[in-house]
Scaffold this active site. Structure first.
Site, PDB file in Angstrom:
ATOM      1  N   ARG A 153       0.835  -1.207  -0.062  1.00 65.61           N
ATOM      2  CA  ARG A 153       0.031   0.009  -0.098  1.00 65.61           C
ATOM      3  C   ARG A 153       1.113   1.232   0.260  1.00 65.61           C
ATOM      4  O   ARG A 153       0.735   2.362  -0.644  1.00 65.61           O
ATOM      5  CB  ARG A 153      -0.884   0.074   1.389  1.00 65.61           C
ATOM      6  CG  ARG A 153      -1.562   1.352   1.359  1.00 65.61           C
ATOM      7  CD  ARG A 153      -3.113   1.226   2.185  1.00 65.61           C
ATOM      8  NE  ARG A 153      -2.890   0.600   3.174  1.00 65.61           N
ATOM      9  CZ  ARG A 153      -2.343   1.037   4.634  1.00 65.61           C
ATOM     10  NH1 ARG A 153      -1.314   2.017   4.520  1.00 65.61           N
ATOM     11  NH2 ARG A 153      -2.152   0.093   5.661  1.00 65.61           N
ATOM     12  N   LYS A 170      -7.651   5.317 -19.863  1.00 63.82           N
ATOM     13  CA  LYS A 170      -7.567   5.881 -21.095  1.00 63.82           C
ATOM     14  C   LYS A 170      -6.453   5.862 -21.869  1.00 63.82           C
ATOM     15  O   LYS A 170      -5.891   4.633 -22.235  1.00 63.82           O
ATOM     16  CB  LYS A 170      -8.233   7.257 -21.297  1.00 63.82           C
ATOM     17  CG  LYS A 170      -9.154   7.627 -20.363  1.00 63.82           C
ATOM     18  CD  LYS A 170     -10.572   6.884 -20.383  1.00 63.82           C
ATOM     19  CE  LYS A 170     -11.385   6.870 -19.174  1.00 63.82           C
ATOM     20  NZ  LYS A 170     -11.931   7.888 -18.767  1.00 63.82           N
ATOM     21  N   TYR A 206     -15.865  15.696 -17.219  1.00 63.37           N
ATOM     22  CA  TYR A 206     -16.361  14.429 -16.988  1.00 63.37           C
ATOM     23  C   TYR A 206     -17.458  14.095 -16.075  1.00 63.37           C
ATOM     24  O   TYR A 206     -17.520  14.552 -14.882  1.00 63.37           O
ATOM     25  CB  TYR A 206     -14.967  13.676 -16.673  1.00 63.37           C
ATOM     26  CG  TYR A 206     -15.278  12.011 -16.442  1.00 63.37           C
ATOM     27  CD1 TYR A 206     -15.471  11.399 -17.617  1.00 63.37           C
ATOM     28  CD2 TYR A 206     -15.245  11.630 -15.391  1.00 63.37           C
ATOM     29  CE1 TYR A 206     -15.689   9.853 -17.556  1.00 63.37           C
ATOM     30  CE2 TYR A 206     -15.270  10.177 -15.261  1.00 63.37           C
ATOM     31  CZ  TYR A 206     -15.734   9.327 -16.002  1.00 63.37           C
ATOM     32  OH  TYR A 206     -16.054   7.830 -15.932  1.00 63.37           O
ATOM     33  N   ASP A 265      -6.916  18.156 -15.522  1.00 62.64           N
ATOM     34  CA  ASP A 265      -7.234  16.913 -15.976  1.00 62.64           C
ATOM     35  C   ASP A 265      -6.628  16.659 -17.563  1.00 62.64           C
ATOM     36  O   ASP A 265      -7.523  17.024 -18.403  1.00 62.64           O
ATOM     37  CB  ASP A 265      -8.797  16.752 -15.943  1.00 62.64           C
ATOM     38  CG  ASP A 265      -9.043  14.879 -16.128  1.00 62.64           C
ATOM     39  OD1 ASP A 265      -8.220  14.330 -17.030  1.00 62.64           O
ATOM     40  OD2 ASP A 265     -10.050  14.504 -15.771  1.00 62.64           O
TER      41      ASP A 265
END
Ligand SMILES: *Cc1c(COP(=O)(O)O)cnc(C)c1O
Length: 376
Positions: A46, A195, A98, A170
């Site tokens: 983690r 993406k 988005y 973004d």
């Protein structure tokens, strides 16, 4: 060396013991300590994992940031950014953004007292006015989704600085190969690596790249403390995708232009949105601030009611959400990606029932045009 060279060899020289050319997938949760008070630098996945580290180092280099962090999704990356804010804070945000980001602000952040203010960030004076009434941060997508409006990033970077607001971009639609937000004044670049960075529609991942150490440290603390870091196998999938990013984008952009020109001349199409076409309002601005126009194309049908029938005829374009992969996709944003935005706002933004969005993949452009011809 050029960025494409670095990307082609990312992770290829990490393993000195075996000389593995492909970055090993360290599929382990924990790491053995050499002795009491000793560490190899890795204790628990983690917190840090070699495969994720190489991905993060590659992307920090790609964007010119001091640190990158890889998350289990683009939304987890955006959620991490939101942890910088406290009740009463306002964030100025691109209005046609988005849908998932809109949902994050409206359903998770607003109840906590953190308010998103939506503006047309392609219109610099609107952003100046919104920042002047007090804001802790500015979050921009450019080109926007799905209307591909282009924001003047350098101008907004200056405005954010003047008003003491953090500036986040973004950059999912562009990638660091086409647009470098940190060099244009952003504090953090955000990616849905699902993406273009991953590029094969086989992994969900998100990235933050921070410019300065102080902010990077705070974000890295949240990254570990909240625990939405990207797993080793998924980190490897994104690394593998990055190796071919340059050639994929070059081909996808070239095909996008062919498709956009075809659509612009088709009688069933009322309007095409593609920043690479000289008739697009953001064309010159995009040319100035980016190294390409991307491979997303949106278009409005002359008869919106035909959308369902047209989608049903798609044979090559896959009717699916997401974008940026090797397969060409078609979406109807009003019912898929932007369903969480209320219908009145959608109508004002131009996300109508007859607006279709294409993500251009690696298929032969002639085949893509033939498919659209048959659909229309
Ligand atoms: C897909 C997307 C996101 C969300 O990323 P996930 O990986 O799906 O969580 C955020 N911003 C943009 C621009 C996107 O296209």
């Amino acid at each position: 060396m050029r960025l494409e060279t670095c990307l082609a060899q990312c992770g290829s020289r990490w393993d000195d013991r075996t000389g593995a050319v492909s970055m090993p997938i360290y599929q382990t949760a924990t790491f053995r300590h050499p002795g009491l008070g000793q560490s190899t630098g890795y204790d628990y996945t983690r917190t840090a994992n070699p495969t994720r580290d190489v991905l993060q180092e590659t992307l920090a280099l790609a964007d010119g940031g001091c640190q990158a962090l890889a998350f289990a999704s683009g939304m987890a990356a955006l959620d991490c950014l939101c942890r910088l804010f406290a009740p009463g804070d306002r964030i100025v945000v691109t209005e046609d953004l988005y849908g998932g980001t809109y949902r994050l602000f409206e359903r998770l952040q607003r109840p906590l007292g953190i308010e998103a203010v939506y503006v047309d960030t392609a219109d610099t004076p609107s952003v100046a006015a919104a920042l002047a009434s007090g804001a802790r941060a500015l979050l921009v997508e450019s080109p926007t989704n799905p209307l591909l409006k282009v924001t003047d990033l350098a101008a907004l970077g200056r405005l954010a600085r003047e008003h003491g607001a953090l500036f986040f971009v973004d950059n999912t639609f562009m990638t660091p190969l086409l647009q470098r937000p940190l060099e244009l004044g952003a504090d953090v670049a955000v990616y849905s690596a699902t993406k273009y960075l991953g590029g094969h529609d086989d992994v969900v991942a998100g990235i933050l790249v921070a410019k300065a150490p102080e902010l990077a440290e705070r974000l890295a603390f949240f990254h570990n403390a909240a625990g939405a870091g990207l797993g080793p196998l998924d980190s490897w999938l994104v690394l593998r995708g990055l190796k071919t990013l340059g050639v994929r984008l070059a081909r996808q952009q070239a095909s996008a232009r062919v498709v956009a020109d075809f659509l612009a001349n088709h009688p069933a199409v009322a309007r095409v949105h593609y920043p690479g076409r000289p008739d697009h309002p953001g064309h010159a601005r995009q040319q100035r601030q980016a190294a390409g126009f991307g491979a997303m194309v949106s278009f409005e049908l002359a008869e919106p009611s035909r959308a369902g029938e047209i989608l049903a005829r798609a044979r090559l374009f896959l009717f699916a959400e997401s974008l940026g992969g090797v397969e060409s996709l078609i979406t109807l944003p009003a019912v898929q990606t932007h369903a969480d935005i209320d219908p009145r706002t959608r109508a004002r933004l131009g996300v109508t029932d007859g607006l279709l969005r294409l993500s251009i993949g690696l298929e032969d452009p002639g085949d893509l045009v033939a498919d659209l011809q048959a659909m229309l």
